[in-house]
Design an enzyme around this catalytic site. Structure first.
Site, short mmCIF file in Angstrom:
data_model
loop_
_atom_site.label_atom_id
_atom_site.label_comp_id
_atom_site.label_asym_id
_atom_site.label_seq_id
_atom_site.Cartn_x
_atom_site.Cartn_y
_atom_site.Cartn_z
N HIS A 1 20.31 -3.11 45.25
CA HIS A 1 20.48 -1.66 45.28
C HIS A 1 19.85 -0.97 44.08
O HIS A 1 20.10 0.21 43.85
CB HIS A 1 21.97 -1.31 45.37
CG HIS A 1 22.58 -1.70 46.68
ND1 HIS A 1 23.96 -1.73 46.88
CD2 HIS A 1 22.04 -2.07 47.85
CE1 HIS A 1 24.22 -2.11 48.12
NE2 HIS A 1 23.07 -2.33 48.72
N CYS B 1 8.30 8.05 38.74
CA CYS B 1 7.71 9.27 39.27
C CYS B 1 7.27 9.03 40.71
O CYS B 1 6.45 8.13 40.95
CB CYS B 1 6.51 9.69 38.42
SG CYS B 1 5.64 11.13 39.10
N CYS C 1 3.10 9.77 40.77
CA CYS C 1 2.10 8.90 40.14
C CYS C 1 2.59 7.49 39.87
O CYS C 1 1.81 6.62 39.49
CB CYS C 1 1.60 9.53 38.84
SG CYS C 1 2.81 9.52 37.49
N ASN D 1 37.50 -13.11 45.40
CA ASN D 1 37.70 -11.68 45.62
C ASN D 1 39.21 -11.39 45.62
O ASN D 1 40.00 -12.23 46.05
CB ASN D 1 37.09 -11.26 46.96
CG ASN D 1 36.89 -9.76 47.06
OD1 ASN D 1 36.32 -9.14 46.16
ND2 ASN D 1 37.38 -9.16 48.13
#
Length: 248
Positions: free
Chosen positions: A122, A130, A133, A220
């Site tokens: 992610h 940019c 460019c 978890n």
């Protein structure tokens, strides 16, 4: 913590030749970074979530940046340091383990801990680029102004001046490195799922590509959909599990 489960996980890690670790928000909450999708998280507010989208950025890049900074460049993010879980993974790598880390987190803490092979699915909040460019910028440049602009020299002379885009995956954008992540999981002999509820696609589908011979371990605080097919599950803080694994 069950000593026999700890011993089994330690033996699985020691025997592993190709270890893949998939980390989610639970990896970072122990560094003080909030889980955006949990109850009371930032993205419970649908308006705020919509403003973190590609379409909102394109429609109003100047209005996007204050919203982005209010979510992703909060003091908790900027002050966060790798926790013992991040450091343990880096230490296993230094000990010679072949580890690929696939992370849903954008905080850069795996790299900060010293892990070398990290796929940030992610993106990363510490950079911007940019869109005109392609010039890239660090966090210092992002924080220097309320709305960061590109200052790359153009062929016509002067600064580009395009409003920068953060180097994270916004809503409506595809995740990064997915093919590489797919092949890493497919080759793994041990897959560790750490701090992920496995509910956000397409990353949530990655574990299904592990081979039948691969071992699967879930660490978890809450159950996941993978638990029934996992070889081992820990409903513990990941830092405590790693501390037990690395204890003499």
């Amino acid at each position: 913590m069950n000593p026999s489960k700890v011993a089994l996980l330690r033996s699985l890690i020691e025997a592993s030749k190709r270890l893949v670790v998939l980390t989610g928000a639970g990896m970072s909450t122990e560094s003080g970074i909030p889980d955006f999708r949990s109850a009371g998280g930032f993205f419970e507010d649908e308006t705020r979530a919509q403003r973190m989208s590609d379409s909102f950025y394109r429609a109003d890049p100047e209005g996007f940046w204050p919203e982005y900074k209010a979510v992703f460049l909060r003091p908790e993010f900027l002050a966060a340091k790798p926790n013992p879980g991040h450091l343990a993974l880096a230490e296993l790598e230094r000990m010679g383990k072949d580890i690929t880390i696939l992370t849903q987190n954008v905080d850069g803490l795996h790299a900060a801990a010293g892990s070398a092979h990290v796929l940030e699915l992610h993106g990363n909040i510490h950079a911007a680029f940019c869109p005109r460019c392609g010039a890239r910028y660090t966090l210092d440049a992002i924080l220097a102004n309320d709305v960061p602009h590109c200052h790359a020299y153009t062929l016509k002379g002067g600064d580009c001046q395009e409003i920068l885009q953060p180097d994270i995956v916004l809503f409506e954008q595809p995740v990064r490195h997915y093919q590489e992540a797919f092949y890493a999981v497919a080759r793994a002999d041990l897959l560790l799922i750490i701090g992920s509820s496995l509910t956000v696609e397409p990353v949530a589908s990655l574990p299904q590509y592990a081979s039948h011979a691969a071992k699967r371990v879930v660490i978890n605080l809450e159950p996941t959909d993978l638990d029934e097919r996992a070889d081992l599950c820990f409903y513990e803080r990941q830092a405590e599990v790693f501390a037990a694994i690395l204890a003499d």
